[in-house]
Design a protein around this motif. Structure first.
Motif, PDB file in Angstrom:
ATOM      1  N   ARG A  78       6.191  -1.775  -6.830  1.00 14.56           N
ATOM      2  CA  ARG A  78       6.317  -2.096  -5.412  1.00 14.56           C
ATOM      3  C   ARG A  78       5.024  -2.712  -4.914  1.00 14.56           C
ATOM      4  NH1 ARG A  78       2.631   0.833  -6.569  1.00 14.56           N
ATOM      5  NH2 ARG A  78       1.670   2.309  -5.135  1.00 14.56           N
ATOM      6  N   TRP A  79       5.100  -3.303  -3.733  1.00 11.32           N
ATOM      7  CA  TRP A  79       3.912  -3.849  -3.075  1.00 11.32           C
ATOM      8  C   TRP A  79       4.059  -3.676  -1.577  1.00 11.32           C
ATOM      9  CZ3 TRP A  79       3.350  -8.957  -0.478  1.00 11.32           C
ATOM     10  CH2 TRP A  79       2.038  -9.134   0.006  1.00 11.32           C
ATOM     11  N   MET A  80       3.065  -3.025  -0.990  1.00  3.86           N
ATOM     12  CA  MET A  80       2.999  -2.890   0.456  1.00  3.86           C
ATOM     13  C   MET A  80       1.847  -3.769   0.939  1.00  3.86           C
ATOM     14  SD  MET A  80       2.426   0.484   2.907  1.00  3.86           S
ATOM     15  CE  MET A  80       0.733   0.745   2.333  1.00  3.86           C
ATOM     16  N   ALA A  81       2.155  -4.794   1.698  1.00  3.08           N
ATOM     17  CA  ALA A  81       1.112  -5.681   2.212  1.00  3.08           C
ATOM     18  C   ALA A  81       0.217  -4.910   3.180  1.00  3.08           C
ATOM     19  CB  ALA A  81       1.741  -6.869   2.930  1.00  3.08           C
ATOM     20  N   VAL A  82      -1.084  -4.973   2.971  1.00  2.00           N
ATOM     21  CA  VAL A  82      -2.019  -4.266   3.842  1.00  2.00           C
ATOM     22  C   VAL A  82      -3.087  -5.225   4.357  1.00  2.00           C
ATOM     23  CG1 VAL A  82      -1.690  -2.015   2.740  1.00  2.00           C
ATOM     24  CG2 VAL A  82      -3.450  -3.562   1.867  1.00  2.00           C
ATOM     25  N   LYS A  83      -3.682  -4.861   5.463  1.00  2.00           N
ATOM     26  CA  LYS A  83      -4.770  -5.648   6.042  1.00  2.00           C
ATOM     27  C   LYS A  83      -5.867  -4.707   6.507  1.00  2.00           C
ATOM     28  CE  LYS A  83      -2.547  -5.703  10.606  1.00  2.00           C
ATOM     29  NZ  LYS A  83      -2.040  -6.543  11.703  1.00  2.00           N
ATOM     30  N   GLU A  84      -7.074  -5.226   6.498  1.00  2.00           N
ATOM     31  CA  GLU A  84      -8.222  -4.427   6.942  1.00  2.00           C
ATOM     32  C   GLU A  84      -8.324  -4.492   8.456  1.00  2.00           C
ATOM     33  OE1 GLU A  84     -12.143  -4.011   4.615  1.00  2.00           O
ATOM     34  OE2 GLU A  84     -12.637  -5.406   6.232  1.00  2.00           O
TER      35      GLU A  84
ATOM     36  N   GLU B  59     -15.809   3.065   9.929  1.00  2.00           N
ATOM     37  CA  GLU B  59     -15.429   2.366   8.714  1.00  2.00           C
ATOM     38  C   GLU B  59     -14.090   1.656   8.915  1.00  2.00           C
ATOM     39  OE1 GLU B  59     -16.980   1.964   5.818  1.00  2.00           O
ATOM     40  OE2 GLU B  59     -18.754   3.033   6.544  1.00  2.00           O
ATOM     41  N   PRO B  60     -13.965   0.400   8.440  1.00  2.00           N
ATOM     42  CA  PRO B  60     -12.670  -0.290   8.518  1.00  2.00           C
ATOM     43  C   PRO B  60     -11.621   0.480   7.715  1.00  2.00           C
ATOM     44  CG  PRO B  60     -14.446  -1.806   7.951  1.00  2.00           C
ATOM     45  CD  PRO B  60     -15.007  -0.426   7.827  1.00  2.00           C
ATOM     46  N   CYS B  61     -10.391   0.383   8.131  1.00  2.00           N
ATOM     47  CA  CYS B  61      -9.309   1.064   7.416  1.00  2.00           C
ATOM     48  C   CYS B  61      -8.217   0.053   7.070  1.00  2.00           C
ATOM     49  CB  CYS B  61      -8.729   2.212   8.241  1.00  2.00           C
ATOM     50  SG  CYS B  61      -8.071   1.714   9.846  1.00  2.00           S
ATOM     51  N   MET B  62      -7.407   0.401   6.079  1.00  2.00           N
ATOM     52  CA  MET B  62      -6.334  -0.473   5.635  1.00  2.00           C
ATOM     53  C   MET B  62      -5.012  -0.003   6.238  1.00  2.00           C
ATOM     54  SD  MET B  62      -8.211  -2.446   3.895  1.00  2.00           S
ATOM     55  CE  MET B  62      -7.008  -3.530   3.129  1.00  2.00           C
ATOM     56  N   LEU B  63      -4.308  -0.914   6.881  1.00  2.00           N
ATOM     57  CA  LEU B  63      -3.030  -0.594   7.506  1.00  2.00           C
ATOM     58  C   LEU B  63      -1.963  -1.589   7.050  1.00  2.00           C
ATOM     59  CD1 LEU B  63      -4.116   0.156  11.203  1.00  2.00           C
ATOM     60  CD2 LEU B  63      -3.533   1.810   9.416  1.00  2.00           C
ATOM     61  N   PRO B  64      -0.688  -1.187   7.128  1.00  2.00           N
ATOM     62  CA  PRO B  64       0.384  -2.119   6.728  1.00  2.00           C
ATOM     63  C   PRO B  64       0.319  -3.429   7.514  1.00  2.00           C
ATOM     64  CG  PRO B  64       1.252   0.098   6.965  1.00  2.00           C
ATOM     65  CD  PRO B  64      -0.151   0.137   7.498  1.00  2.00           C
ATOM     66  N   ALA B  65       0.379  -4.549   6.799  1.00  2.00           N
ATOM     67  CA  ALA B  65       0.346  -5.854   7.455  1.00  2.00           C
ATOM     68  C   ALA B  65       1.729  -6.288   7.924  1.00  2.00           C
ATOM     69  CB  ALA B  65      -0.235  -6.898   6.506  1.00  2.00           C
ATOM     70  N   LEU B  66       2.765  -5.730   7.293  1.00  2.00           N
ATOM     71  CA  LEU B  66       4.154  -6.030   7.660  1.00  2.00           C
ATOM     72  C   LEU B  66       4.869  -4.707   7.914  1.00  2.00           C
ATOM     73  CD1 LEU B  66       4.878  -8.701   4.888  1.00  2.00           C
ATOM     74  CD2 LEU B  66       4.317  -9.161   7.286  1.00  2.00           C
ATOM     75  N   PRO B  67       4.541  -4.029   9.014  1.00  2.00           N
ATOM     76  CA  PRO B  67       5.108  -2.703   9.276  1.00  2.00           C
ATOM     77  C   PRO B  67       6.633  -2.716   9.210  1.00  2.00           C
ATOM     78  CG  PRO B  67       3.411  -3.230  10.884  1.00  2.00           C
ATOM     79  CD  PRO B  67       3.677  -4.489  10.119  1.00  2.00           C
ATOM     80  N   GLY B  68       7.172  -1.723   8.518  1.00  2.00           N
ATOM     81  CA  GLY B  68       8.620  -1.600   8.422  1.00  2.00           C
ATOM     82  C   GLY B  68       9.219  -2.262   7.194  1.00  2.00           C
ATOM     83  N   TYR B  69       8.357  -2.908   6.370  1.00  2.00           N
ATOM     84  CA  TYR B  69       8.869  -3.614   5.191  1.00  2.00           C
ATOM     85  C   TYR B  69       7.986  -3.359   3.969  1.00  2.00           C
ATOM     86  CZ  TYR B  69      11.575  -6.163   8.676  1.00  2.00           C
ATOM     87  OH  TYR B  69      12.421  -6.477   9.703  1.00  2.00           O
ATOM     88  N   LEU B  70       8.612  -3.067   2.845  1.00  2.00           N
ATOM     89  CA  LEU B  70       7.947  -2.939   1.556  1.00  2.00           C
ATOM     90  C   LEU B  70       8.700  -3.782   0.536  1.00  2.00           C
ATOM     91  CD1 LEU B  70       6.805  -0.207   2.892  1.00  2.00           C
ATOM     92  CD2 LEU B  70       6.647   0.608   0.560  1.00  2.00           C
ATOM     93  N   PHE B  71       7.983  -4.267  -0.475  1.00  2.00           N
ATOM     94  CA  PHE B  71       8.605  -5.065  -1.521  1.00  2.00           C
ATOM     95  C   PHE B  71       8.747  -4.215  -2.782  1.00  2.00           C
ATOM     96  CE2 PHE B  71       6.459  -7.942   1.344  1.00  2.00           C
ATOM     97  CZ  PHE B  71       7.353  -8.986   1.507  1.00  2.00           C
ATOM     98  N   VAL B  72       9.913  -4.284  -3.422  1.00  2.00           N
ATOM     99  CA  VAL B  72      10.130  -3.569  -4.677  1.00  2.00           C
ATOM    100  C   VAL B  72      10.665  -4.547  -5.717  1.00  2.00           C
ATOM    101  CG1 VAL B  72      10.522  -1.289  -3.679  1.00  2.00           C
ATOM    102  CG2 VAL B  72      12.448  -2.860  -3.918  1.00  2.00           C
ATOM    103  N   LYS B  73      10.235  -4.366  -6.966  1.00  2.00           N
ATOM    104  CA  LYS B  73      10.748  -5.200  -8.058  1.00  2.00           C
ATOM    105  C   LYS B  73      11.660  -4.333  -8.906  1.00  2.00           C
ATOM    106  CE  LYS B  73       9.428  -8.597 -11.536  1.00  2.00           C
ATOM    107  NZ  LYS B  73       8.311  -9.246 -12.267  1.00  2.00           N
ATOM    108  N   VAL B  74      12.963  -4.546  -8.785  1.00  2.00           N
ATOM    109  CA  VAL B  74      13.951  -3.706  -9.447  1.00  2.00           C
ATOM    110  C   VAL B  74      15.118  -4.557  -9.953  1.00  2.00           C
ATOM    111  CG1 VAL B  74      13.417  -1.658  -8.060  1.00  2.00           C
ATOM    112  CG2 VAL B  74      15.136  -3.285  -7.251  1.00  2.00           C
TER     113      VAL B  74
END
Length: 227
Positions: A83-89, A104-119
């Protein structure tokens, strides 16, 4: 000796009691427990199937509940689902007027509500993924899921996260003289020729605008190589 509803019970008549003091049907309780265990094992088997790889595996978009991105990402990782969850600083907001406060900067979802899966797309895969708490559905629905091209995933990784590996893949896929199409921006859908590949994620291309040659600097993630 114990009493149930005023009746004294012998040792051979001992039973489990509920909070009200009434006898519990032990056989029925065990039956429900076995059913729950069997269901859990079935869910685990379906999720394991979702984590299986193969030549038919493609990228798909999972819709997840509000603010469930990180939890779902962790659950998929534990289940060995690619899977891949797009994140941004993101720079944390300071509270009050403490300008001296170092955060300190933190990483948060860049596309909230969506994750990518390879299946591998099949009924068992989607049923298994939906057993993960926080997963709503696959984009397009289990009957007609919408796959995402592998190159699009790499381009998103390069564009959103500036992922060095993704940038390297895109750079190696192009060479001077290749024809590309511009995917977004004011020149979207225009065709161009690669003139120069920079050391970073930028490239220079030549396109024709109103009958004249125009030279444009673009991000690697903004173009797609034409076959």
């Amino acid at each position: 000796m114990m009493a149930v509803n005023g009746k004294r019970l012998s040792e051979s008549e001992r039973v489990w009691l509920d909070r009200k003091g009434d006898p519990i049907n032990i056989d029925r309780a065990w039956q429900k427990s076995d059913q729950r265990i069997a269901l859990t094992r079935r869910e685990q088997a379906m999720l394991a199937a979702a984590g299986m790889d193969g030549p038919e595996a493609r990228w798909y978009v999972l819709r997840v509940e509000d603010r469930a991105d990180i939890a779902v990402d962790k659950s998929l990782e534990e289940a060995n689902v690619e899977r891949w969850m797009a994140v941004k600083e993101v720079e944390p907001k300071r509270r009050g007027k403490r300008k001296w406060q170092s955060l300190e900067p933190c990483m948060l979802p860049a596309l909230p509500g969506y994750l990518f899966v390879k299946v591998v797309s099949c009924a068992v895969t989607w049923a298994g993924l939906k057993t993960v708490k926080g997963v709503v559905d696959v984009l397009g629905g289990a009957d007609n899921p919408k796959p995402v091209n592998e190159q699009e995933i790499v381009k998103l990784q390069a564009f959103i996260e500036k992922d060095p590996k993704a940038i390297e893949i895109l750079t190696n896929a192009l060479k001077v003289g290749d024809r590309v199409t511009i995917d977004n921006g004011p020149l979207a859908s225009f065709q161009a020729v690669v003139l120069m590949l920079g050391d970073s994620e930028r490239i220079k291309v030549e396109t024709h605008l109103f009958g004249r040659a125009s030279f444009v600097d673009l991000d690697l993630a903004q173009v797609t190589k034409l076959d």
